[in-house]
Design a protein around this motif. Structure first.
Motif, mmCIF file in Angstrom:
data_model
loop_
_atom_site.group_PDB
_atom_site.id
_atom_site.type_symbol
_atom_site.label_atom_id
_atom_site.label_comp_id
_atom_site.label_asym_id
_atom_site.label_seq_id
_atom_site.Cartn_x
_atom_site.Cartn_y
_atom_site.Cartn_z
ATOM 1 N N ALA A 162 0.403 -0.978 0.516
ATOM 2 C CA ALA A 162 -0.144 0.017 0.278
ATOM 3 C C ALA A 162 0.793 1.557 0.068
ATOM 4 O O ALA A 162 0.521 1.964 -0.488
ATOM 5 N N PRO A 163 2.100 1.621 0.613
ATOM 6 C CA PRO A 163 2.505 2.576 0.516
ATOM 7 C C PRO A 163 3.691 2.891 -0.368
ATOM 8 O O PRO A 163 3.688 3.960 -0.983
ATOM 9 N N THR A 165 2.116 2.124 -3.358
ATOM 10 C CA THR A 165 0.951 2.889 -4.751
ATOM 11 C C THR A 165 -0.115 3.619 -4.132
ATOM 12 O O THR A 165 0.038 3.966 -3.460
ATOM 13 N N SER A 166 -0.563 4.204 -5.773
ATOM 14 C CA SER A 166 -1.875 5.616 -4.922
ATOM 15 C C SER A 166 -2.474 4.153 -5.757
ATOM 16 O O SER A 166 -3.982 4.829 -5.400
ATOM 17 N N THR A 167 -2.830 3.224 -5.870
ATOM 18 C CA THR A 167 -3.510 2.297 -6.456
ATOM 19 C C THR A 167 -4.427 2.119 -4.422
ATOM 20 O O THR A 167 -4.061 1.655 -3.861
ATOM 21 N N ASP A 168 -5.892 1.998 -4.293
ATOM 22 C CA ASP A 168 -6.581 1.591 -3.709
ATOM 23 C C ASP A 168 -6.929 0.251 -3.773
ATOM 24 O O ASP A 168 -7.365 -0.526 -4.462
ATOM 25 N N SER A 180 -0.737 0.064 -13.221
ATOM 26 C CA SER A 180 -0.456 0.478 -11.617
ATOM 27 C C SER A 180 0.841 1.260 -11.954
ATOM 28 O O SER A 180 1.280 0.858 -12.254
ATOM 29 N N ARG A 181 0.682 1.593 -10.354
ATOM 30 C CA ARG A 181 2.915 1.885 -10.253
ATOM 31 C C ARG A 181 2.945 1.942 -9.218
ATOM 32 O O ARG A 181 2.442 2.004 -7.818
ATOM 33 N N ASP A 184 6.974 3.846 -7.641
ATOM 34 C CA ASP A 184 7.291 5.269 -9.404
ATOM 35 C C ASP A 184 7.399 4.582 -10.535
ATOM 36 O O ASP A 184 8.984 4.466 -11.538
ATOM 37 N N ASP A 186 5.975 2.098 -13.871
ATOM 38 C CA ASP A 186 4.400 1.197 -14.237
ATOM 39 C C ASP A 186 4.694 0.050 -14.152
ATOM 40 O O ASP A 186 5.470 -0.804 -14.656
ATOM 41 N N SER A 219 9.504 -1.601 2.568
ATOM 42 C CA SER A 219 8.398 -2.062 2.934
ATOM 43 C C SER A 219 8.631 -2.573 3.997
ATOM 44 O O SER A 219 7.286 -2.148 4.574
#
Length: 370
Positions: A162-163, A165-168, A180-181, A184, A186, A219
């Protein structure tokens, strides 16, 4: 005489070297078999998370106006029914219904699919798909060299990813996959895996793989994540009752033998390779079926060992077996005669001339609770 070709290296080879991995050759690749130890890595996946390099897998792109129809013909799945952003487990069968490989198919767009094949069968799958889709308005392209594949698997996978990526991630369904990213970079982010745990598989470019691996490692460190090799991946999938090609699956068995008839879509429109043979098999139970075995003996049944009835007559053969780190006793999968396949049936396994008691149990051996 010519020397055999050296095994291929994944884009993460130097990372594995720096981690002190022990290597093995698998399907023509030099792969990490373990790092800290089989049991520690296995338990990390069950209780926290493990990080796997799966870059040896094969990827084939099928695209074009008739891509869906081409895969409907080539595979036992109804590829047309897969919505964009979702994936499906399926199989490539021969005309007799025998399994050539089990696959995951991702629908990336209305006219684009990504087929992921097992490393040992990647060339066979690519060649078969090329031939089968050639009669359609669809293009076949083996894109295996364009991808590295990293998996983070375990109950802490969401917290680790989770930390980065901005994907929920709460919106990413099981068997979904879309761009997704992560860190940073792709990626194609998929909620799939081969361990029986929640987790994600990240398809990256080969050049980006080390950075993604390092970001996941950093992470995951506070959560107990460990790098994990092929050895623990095998015991994890065994506990989860997941078949391995060359063990539970082969061209000599159909999906129905492996209790996977549900993946065969006989009711989909049009014909597909193996349909007639599979329809016949669906109407009549196979002579042997896949079951789980457990024992309290110290030694584990292994691939190829004979399964015996109470009188010592052979009634089956073990396909996979190992001590279960999670359950604390040896387990195995085996094909046995249907007359001896009921849960609770007492059987024996011949381990190098000595018989041990086993009993038939339901699959999977392990199922996560959340």
């Amino acid at each position: 005489m010519t020397s055999p070709a050296s095994p291929r290296q994944t884009p993460l080879a130097e990372v594995h070297e720096s981690l002190g991995a022990h290597f093995t050759e698998f399907a023509g690749w030099r792969m990490p078999v373990r790092y800290s130890g089989d049991t520690a890595e296995h338990q990390a996946v069950r209780t926290a998370a493990g990080l796997f390099d799966l870059s040896h897998m094969g990827e084939i792109r099928i695209s074009g106006p008739q891509a869906a129809a081409a895969l409907d013909h080539a595979l036992v799945a109804n590829a047309s029914a897969i919505t964009v952003g979702r994936a499906r487990y399926t199989m490539l069968c021969n005309a007799e219904g025998g399994v050539l490989d089990d696959l995951i198919v991702y629908r990336l767009g209305e006219q684009e699919y990504l087929v992921v094949a097992n490393a040992a069968n990647a060339d066979v799958v690519s060649a078969e798909l090329a031939e089968r889709v050639s009669r359609f308005d669809a293009a076949h392209e083996d894109v295996s060299d364009r991808y590295a594949l990293i998996a983070v698997q375990g109950p802490k996978a969401v917290e680790i990813l989770a930390p980065l990526t901005s994907t929920d991630l709460s919106e990413v369904k099981y068997y979904a996959g879309y761009p997704s990213r992560v860190a940073d970079v792709d990626v194609l982010l998929a909620r799939t895996g081969y361990t029986g745990e929640d987790g994600f598989e990240l398809f990256t470019s080969p050049g980006d793989a080390p950075a993604v691996w390092r970001a996941l490692s950093e992470s995951g460190a506070p959560h107990g994540l460990l790098p994990a090799g092929l050895s623990c991946r095998d015991t994890l999938r065994l506990e989860a009752g997941m078949p391995l090609y060359g063990n539970e699956l082969s061209a000599a068995v159909t999906p129905y033998h492996a209790n996977l008839g549900r993946v065969v879509k006989l009711d989909k429109p049009g014909d597909f390779v193996g349909r007639a043979a599979l329809a016949r098999t669906a109407e009549a139970p196979t002579e042997r079926t896949l079951v789980g075995l457990r024992t309290d003996a110290r030694r584990a049944p292994r691939h190829g060992y004979r399964v015996l009835d109470a009188d010592g007559a052979e009634v089956g053969e073990v396909t996979s077996g190992a001590p279960s780190p999670t359950l604390g006793h040896p387990i195995a999968m085996a094909y046995v005669d249907r007359s001896h396949s009921a849960t609770g049936t007492a059987l024996q396994v011949d381990i190098r001339g000595r018989s041990i008691d086993v009993s038939v149990v339901e699959l999977p051996f392990y199922r996560r609770t959340a």
